[in-house]
Scaffold this active site. Structure first.
Site, PDB file in Angstrom:
ATOM      1  N   VAL A   1       0.733  -1.192  -0.141  1.00  0.00           N
ATOM      2  CA  VAL A   1       0.083  -0.092   0.093  1.00  0.00           C
ATOM      3  C   VAL A   1       0.919   1.302  -0.036  1.00  0.00           C
ATOM      4  CG1 VAL A   1      -1.667   1.542   1.373  1.00  0.00           C
ATOM      5  CG2 VAL A   1      -1.911  -1.274   0.986  1.00  0.00           C
TER       6      VAL A   1
ATOM      7  N   GLY B   1      11.075  -4.594   6.218  1.00  0.00           N
ATOM      8  CA  GLY B   1       9.657  -4.332   5.566  1.00  0.00           C
ATOM      9  C   GLY B   1       9.449  -3.846   4.434  1.00  0.00           C
TER      10      GLY B   1
ATOM     11  N   ASP C   1      -6.802   2.024   5.539  1.00  0.00           N
ATOM     12  CA  ASP C   1      -7.733   1.272   5.943  1.00  0.00           C
ATOM     13  C   ASP C   1      -8.511   1.454   7.321  1.00  0.00           C
ATOM     14  OD1 ASP C   1      -7.384  -1.045   4.283  1.00  0.00           O
ATOM     15  OD2 ASP C   1      -5.851  -1.847   5.226  1.00  0.00           O
TER      16      ASP C   1
ATOM     17  N   PRO D   1      11.293   0.240   8.495  1.00  0.00           N
ATOM     18  CA  PRO D   1      12.373  -0.631   8.728  1.00  0.00           C
ATOM     19  C   PRO D   1      12.851  -1.391   7.179  1.00  0.00           C
ATOM     20  CG  PRO D   1      11.006  -0.877  10.512  1.00  0.00           C
ATOM     21  CD  PRO D   1      10.296  -0.138   9.446  1.00  0.00           C
TER      22      PRO D   1
END
Lengths: 266, 266
Positions: B25, B48, B111, B45
């Site tokens: 996203v 990720g 979201d 990080p």
């Protein structure tokens, strides 16, 4: 070269928007702002009010705080979440813009692009569907022409389809609650499957009973049922687009050949 | 009932946007933000990061300030004009949202609609044309389906037409400068007349010479010249849409009638 904008659906519910000016442009701004359920403060001497602005003031007394005067000072910006000016005086516009920017309040100054944190474009609204058409300031008129073209091509059923899918989604969330978890992903996947399998026209025909059936016979079994299983009248038989000219061509071809044959026989 | 949004074309050129998160996203957000010519600070990080995020980081080292860590504190918001978070941890998202709101920085939390000052919708970009399709959160998937429909109906020539009208307008402004005055209104009216008289297809064919002719022979005389006067190849003759099926129908009608006549004669 113009810059690409970031197109956004801004949320104004319960926020307060200051509009400085009351003319034709201001009345258009006021209309969009009210549609977005914002609270409005409108500052403009009464003698400068356009009849449309006056009408909106009278229809929404509880949502518009009206000040019958010119913009005066800093305190006019207190508690304000967005500023729109539509007045003729460029110097006053510029100073309002500066005051707003110092306070990090997003601001739009009609007709002076460099003083705008955002632009309005041509807009379409059909129920919950909203479409924004922007040419990034290159041609507002073309934006308007393209808007009309897009509008005329939008299927009639689009607003109803969105409403029904929203209702289905809400019912599904009641039945299988939870956020950010696996069930959330499963819900999203199923909703995508529904929208892929059903046409906009069919989704627009969905009723409460149909929604129940989709959930009971579809969701519970990990599948998407067909329109007929949901009790939706089976898709209206639609002739292919070119049927009419083809048939008309066929008949006239046949007729003219007949006439030619008859003429030769004589 | 969902609320109507205010659809806006937000200007981000030279502004700084903070993106917290580096997944799928976040990579999409990063792409739109870079297209709007913003400067970006990305906090996430390294382990990720999605491959798309990594790619964008490598392609835009001068425009993205990358921090290989989690969001830490208030100072991460210093000098930031917009905040986007796309991380899984709802609590951290909520606290970033609160910090941003205290500082009046517009924020979007992926979201979690209630934590969003604005939503993204489905978008189309064709040169300077940008279109936003929003269903006000009712169905992102339907927004996407409607987007594809609108996209497939957009004429090929639309981007070029907008570019040319922008160029014509810029040349006109050089020739007849001034803002907010009568000349400004006269310019605007003439541009509207041009867009009304010429089709998108014809506008897309306009070249530098054509622009000069429009100004010399049109603007100077208070009129809009025709495409042929501007040296644009006269509108490509276009068969009406239904010609092909009608002709095919005609020929087959004629042929079958002939065959029937021949068959009867034997």
């Amino acid at each position: 070269m113009p810059t690409t904008s970031l197109l956004l659906a801004w949320q104004l519910k319960g926020k307060r928007v200051l509009i400085v000016g009351g003319g034709d442009v201001a009345s258009g701004r006021l209309e969009s702002i009210l549609a977005a359920e914002a609270l409005v403060t409108l500052i403009s001497p009464r003698q400068g009010l356009h009849s449309k602005t006056l009408g909106l003031l009278q229809q929404n007394p509880d949502r518009i705080l009206y000040r019958d005067r010119d913009f005066s000072a800093t305190q006019d910006l207190e508690g304000i979440d967005m500023v729109l000016t539509a007045i003729d005086d460029t110097n006053i516009s510029r100073s309002i813009c500066n005051l707003a920017r110092e306070r990090r309040i997003p601001v739009n100054v009609a007709d002076i692009p460099p003083l705008c944190d955002f632009y309005f474009g041509s807009q379409i609204q059909r129920g919950n569907l909203q479409v924004l058409i922007s040419t990034n300031g290159q041609s507002p008129k073309l934006a308007n022409i393209i808007k009309k073209q897009i509008e005329s091509n939008l299927p009639e059923s689009v607003a109803k389809a969105i409403e029904n899918v929203g209702a289905l989604r809400a019912k599904l969330r009641e039945r299988a609650p939870g956020v950010g978890s696996d069930v959330g992903k499963k819900r999203m996947r199923w909703m995508v499957d529904v929208c892929n399998k059903w046409s906009l026209e069919d989704l627009a025909l969905l009723d409460d009973q149909g929604i129940e059936k989709m959930l009971n016979l579809g969701w519970e079994k990990g599948t998407v049922i067909s329109t007929s299983e949901a009790g939706i009248p089976t898709s209206r038989f639609k002739l292919p687009e070119y049927t009419l000219p083809a048939v008309a061509g066929f008949l006239s071809g046949s007729l003219i050949t007949c006439l030619a044959v008859i003429a030769r026989r004589r």
